[in-house]
Enzyme design. Sequence first.
Site, PDB file in Angstrom:
ATOM      1  N   ALA A  99      18.325 -13.925 -10.447  1.00 36.38           N
ATOM      2  CA  ALA A  99      18.391 -12.337 -10.562  1.00 36.38           C
ATOM      3  C   ALA A  99      19.487 -11.870 -10.403  1.00 36.38           C
ATOM      4  O   ALA A  99      20.302 -12.335  -9.411  1.00 36.38           O
ATOM      5  CB  ALA A  99      17.130 -11.598  -9.957  1.00 36.38           C
TER       6      ALA A  99
ATOM      7  N   GLU B  51      13.695 -14.232 -20.981  1.00 31.31           N
ATOM      8  CA  GLU B  51      13.461 -14.183 -19.433  1.00 31.31           C
ATOM      9  C   GLU B  51      12.059 -13.663 -19.276  1.00 31.31           C
ATOM     10  O   GLU B  51      11.176 -14.111 -18.658  1.00 31.31           O
ATOM     11  CB  GLU B  51      14.437 -13.964 -18.661  1.00 31.31           C
ATOM     12  CG  GLU B  51      15.791 -14.749 -18.813  1.00 31.31           C
ATOM     13  CD  GLU B  51      16.847 -14.547 -17.941  1.00 31.31           C
ATOM     14  OE1 GLU B  51      17.769 -15.437 -17.496  1.00 31.31           O
ATOM     15  OE2 GLU B  51      16.864 -13.374 -17.844  1.00 31.31           O
TER      16      GLU B  51
HETATM   17  C1  5RP Z   1      20.655 -14.201 -16.826  1.00 29.59           C
HETATM   18  C2  5RP Z   1      19.882 -13.538 -15.703  1.00 29.59           C
HETATM   19  C3  5RP Z   1      20.411 -14.245 -14.573  1.00 29.59           C
HETATM   20  O1  5RP Z   1      19.161 -15.024 -13.737  1.00 29.59           O
HETATM   21  C4  5RP Z   1      21.129 -13.414 -13.430  1.00 29.59           C
HETATM   22  O2  5RP Z   1      22.296 -13.004 -14.225  1.00 29.59           O
HETATM   23  C5  5RP Z   1      21.632 -14.255 -12.356  1.00 29.59           C
HETATM   24  O3  5RP Z   1      22.677 -14.921 -12.644  1.00 29.59           O
HETATM   25  P1  5RP Z   1      23.277 -16.189 -11.762  1.00 29.59           P
HETATM   26  O4  5RP Z   1      21.987 -17.018 -10.968  1.00 29.59           O
HETATM   27  O5  5RP Z   1      24.357 -16.854 -12.367  1.00 29.59           O
HETATM   28  O6  5RP Z   1      23.907 -15.095 -10.544  1.00 29.59           O
HETATM   29  O7  5RP Z   1      19.104 -12.630 -15.804  1.00 29.59           O
HETATM   30  O8  5RP Z   1      20.179 -13.193 -17.953  1.00 29.59           O
END
Ligand code: 5RP
Length: 225
Positions: A89, A109
């Site tokens: 997230a 998601e």
């Molecule tokens: C992708 C998402 C990811 O889970 C969110 O952006 C977090 O990414 P990261 O783990 O690379 O920080 O929602 O759509």
Amino acid sequence: MDRYNSDDSKKAAGEKAVDYVKDGMVIGLGTGSTAKYFIERLAKRIQEESLDLTAIPTSVASENLAKRLGVKVSNLSEHPAIDLDVDGADEVDPKYNLIKGGGGAHTREKIVASASKEFIVIVDEAKLVNRLGNFPVAVEVIPFAEGYVMKEIEGLGGIAKKRAGFVSDNGNVVLDARFNIVDPIRLEKDMNEIPGVVENGIFAKRRPEKVIVGVGKKTKTLERE
Ligand code: 5RP
């Protein structure tokens, strides 16, 4: 500045979530750099313990990674009910409302999280916020509707910018919208009611049951009451 290296924290959170996986489960695979650590550790456990698991990926990137690591991949048509979904997230508030979609995969998601009995979010500590909104809300939009949706988002008090050069796995554009978020449930619903919006990155209706927070190389697990 983070107090800890956020990559260590992401790895710790992603790997810890694998402890919740049981043999025979259908597992939702999230997207992003934290979810990648989950998928990698999951693949190791499958090999080491000969687990029979079926994975439903939330993006082409996660599907490719899973396949490359030998994880059995399926889809929602074959498995419309998922036992456990693990995903990253961008922001988590004290009520476990989320902003997701930094990678533009939030539509799949949200579908996978909604189809799952249990939803676990894996984050580094910097993602915990008192109030959502420092990170922009990703809004997936059918290209035909882009200009109209931008105008409607302004009507909801937001400022939207098209994510340059980005096309979602569903063939759509993504707008990043900045809001002063007072009521996440309402905003999630209001945005999804704009014709042309496919899905937005506020997860207030489907919140996680658990949040695993990486703190350096350690983790703490928060559970919703
Ligand atoms: C992708 C998402 C990811 O889970 C969110 O952006 C977090 O990414 P990261 O783990 O690379 O920080 O929602 O759509």
